[in-house]
Scaffold this active site. Structure first.
Site, PDB file in Angstrom:
ATOM      1  CE  LYS A 140      91.906  80.673  54.470  1.00 40.88           C
ATOM      2  NZ  LYS A 140      91.417  81.534  55.250  1.00 40.88           N
ATOM      3  CE  LYS A 199      90.591  72.510  54.040  1.00 40.14           C
ATOM      4  NZ  LYS A 199      90.756  73.099  55.270  1.00 40.14           N
ATOM      5  CE  LYS A 225      86.681  77.209  48.365  1.00 32.30           C
ATOM      6  NZ  LYS A 225      86.495  76.829  49.538  1.00 32.30           N
TER       7      LYS A 225
HETATM    8  P1  AMP Z   1      87.946  79.519  55.235  1.00 28.93           P
HETATM    9  O1  AMP Z   1      88.726  80.882  54.698  1.00 28.93           O
HETATM   10  O2  AMP Z   1      87.781  78.383  54.390  1.00 28.93           O
HETATM   11  O3  AMP Z   1      88.048  79.293  56.765  1.00 28.93           O
HETATM   12  O4  AMP Z   1      86.340  80.244  55.034  1.00 28.93           O
HETATM   13  C1  AMP Z   1      85.765  80.954  55.935  1.00 28.93           C
HETATM   14  C2  AMP Z   1      84.447  81.456  55.402  1.00 28.93           C
HETATM   15  O5  AMP Z   1      84.619  82.170  54.045  1.00 28.93           O
HETATM   16  C3  AMP Z   1      83.316  80.335  55.361  1.00 28.93           C
HETATM   17  O6  AMP Z   1      82.047  80.497  55.590  1.00 28.93           O
HETATM   18  C4  AMP Z   1      83.422  79.799  53.832  1.00 28.93           C
HETATM   19  O7  AMP Z   1      82.257  79.287  53.319  1.00 28.93           O
HETATM   20  C5  AMP Z   1      83.690  81.378  53.191  1.00 28.93           C
HETATM   21  N1  AMP Z   1      84.183  81.384  51.828  1.00 28.93           N
HETATM   22  C6  AMP Z   1      85.538  80.961  51.619  1.00 28.93           C
HETATM   23  N2  AMP Z   1      85.902  81.002  50.153  1.00 28.93           N
HETATM   24  C7  AMP Z   1      84.657  81.400  49.687  1.00 28.93           C
HETATM   25  C8  AMP Z   1      84.187  81.668  48.274  1.00 28.93           C
HETATM   26  N3  AMP Z   1      85.037  81.362  47.171  1.00 28.93           N
HETATM   27  N4  AMP Z   1      83.002  82.215  48.149  1.00 28.93           N
HETATM   28  C9  AMP Z   1      82.277  82.365  49.411  1.00 28.93           C
HETATM   29  N5  AMP Z   1      82.473  82.068  50.296  1.00 28.93           N
HETATM   30  C10 AMP Z   1      83.606  81.603  50.681  1.00 28.93           C
END
Ligand code: AMP
Ligand code: TRP
Length: 347
Positions: free
Chosen positions: A211, A125, A208
């Site tokens: 968003k 990041k 990955k």
């Molecule tokens: P975040 O949006 O980064 O706060 O992620 C929230 C949750 O979604 C966390 O548990 C991440 O590990 C999961 N997550 C985010 N992107 C992915 C992805 N591409 N595949 C699987 N899990 C994800």
């Protein structure tokens, strides 16, 4: 306490699930399959579940205040539309429960610079401009440990990318317990399971789904309509070969593997079961089938999210109630932490 903490289990603590998602705008299929869907499963299994919209984490990078408020409410709707029932789970936003920030400070004093320096998410990041990153971004994992440990949570469902942060949470709990000679904080278990712990980009099977990817074609947003979902999946990058007959054949085919994993997770099957069903198919056959499944599973969620977004006052009420219930659990744990550390509390 006399018993030594067992390093690999939650020890004598009752089972309690905690997890969090940042309100940094938009939810993807990765968030749904890697996190939200499994949060609802834990709740439905009758386990005590606490889910947090981590707004204090979101501001580790600049957020427009009005957009942050909107993203927080939208995420709350995403939780509810994915099956989180605010009566059965505790659902709230982090900044309404001050124990997170307070325990986070204590953990800033437990974690070592060297530990945080090894965190790959910070490196990703902060990029090449680490000197310009906020201090909050650097000690983000300490706050995450506080989120979890303020509830003595024992199990944390997350996607694969959070594994290193959970290892740090375990290190913080072990060091705190060791430094103060207590068995106070549980050693949490990451719950990283299923076919979709890492949903990949639709444009590049080695990245990955995120968003923050500049290309909207790379991801499915929970707010995408049926047409958009189907179009994105039909256009998803693949190789020219048909699907292999068995899961083994997906090994060096990241894009094919990703689409099969998504199909498996959406249909609640194992990858082997999916291969028995679709092995040998051309993508021209498989992709529309995947698109139909995705639309059938995701459209009701997106419709419910828009419906819930019509009533922001009701969302705020739900978050406030969740925060009061969360506070009732976290406050005594924080007070006990202050006692252990040696703070006077005389009011
Ligand atoms: P975040 O949006 O980064 O706060 O992620 C929230 C949750 O979604 C966390 O548990 C991440 O590990 C999961 N997550 C985010 N992107 C992915 C992805 N591409 N595949 C699987 N899990 C994800
Ligand atoms: N760091 C997590 C993410 O980026 C979000 C998060 C914050 C979290 N606190 C948490 C996840 C506590 C699980 C438990 O996805």
């Amino acid at each position: 306490m006399t018993q030594a903490p067992t390093p690999t289990t939650a020890g004598p603590f009752p089972q309690r699930v905690f997890s969090g998602i940042q309100p940094s705008g938009g939810l993807t299929l990765g968030n749904y399959l890697g996190a939200l869907k499994r949060f609802a499963q834990a709740q439905d299994a009758g386990i005590e579940t606490i889910y947090c919209i981590v707004d204090l984490h979101a501001i580790t990078v600049w957020q427009d205040p009005e957009k942050l408020r909107r993203a927080t409410r939208e995420l709350a709707c995403g939780f509810i539309a994915s099956g989180i029932d605010p009566a059965r789970s505790i659902l709230f936003n982090q900044s309404q429960v001050s124990a997170h920030a307070e325990l986070g400070w204590v953990f800033n004093c437990v974690a070592r610079m060297g530990w945080l320096n090894r965190m790959t998410q910070f490196k990703d990041k902060a990029g090449k401009h680490a000197e310009n990153a906020s201090v909050g971004l650097f000690c983000y994992p300490d706050l995450m440990a506080a989120d979890i440990l303020a509830y003595h949570a024992t199990h944390v469902p997350v996607g694969d990318d959070q594994k290193q942060h959970l290892e740090l949470t375990r290190d913080i709990a072990l060091k705190f317990n060791h430094d103060f000679g207590v068995e106070f904080f549980p050693i949490v278990e990451p719950v990283i399971e299923g076919a979709a712990t890492r949903v990949m980009s639709l444009r590049d099977g080695t990245k990955k789904m995120s968003k923050s990817d500049p290309s909207d074609q790379s991801r499915i947003n929970l707010t995408d309509d049926a047409d958009t979902i189907a179009k994105k999946l039909r256009k998803a990058k693949t190789d020219p070969e048909p699907l292999p007959e068995t899961a083994e054949g997906l090994k060096d085919r990241p894009e094919a593997r990703n689409l099969v994993n998504i199909y498996a997770a959406l249909s609640d099957q194992t990858v082997d079961q999916v291969m028995a069903e679709v092995g040998g198919q051309q993508f021209g056959t498989f992709k529309p089938r995947l698109a139909d499944l995705a639309v059938a599973k995701l459209s009701p969620i997106s419709a419910e999210m828009s419906r819930l977004m019509q009533d922001p006052a009701e969302i705020d009420r739900i978050l406030g109630q969740g925060a009061a219930r969360a506070d009732a659990i976290a406050r005594p744990i924080l007070q006990k932490t202050y006692d252990i550390v040696g703070m006077i509390r005389s009011r």
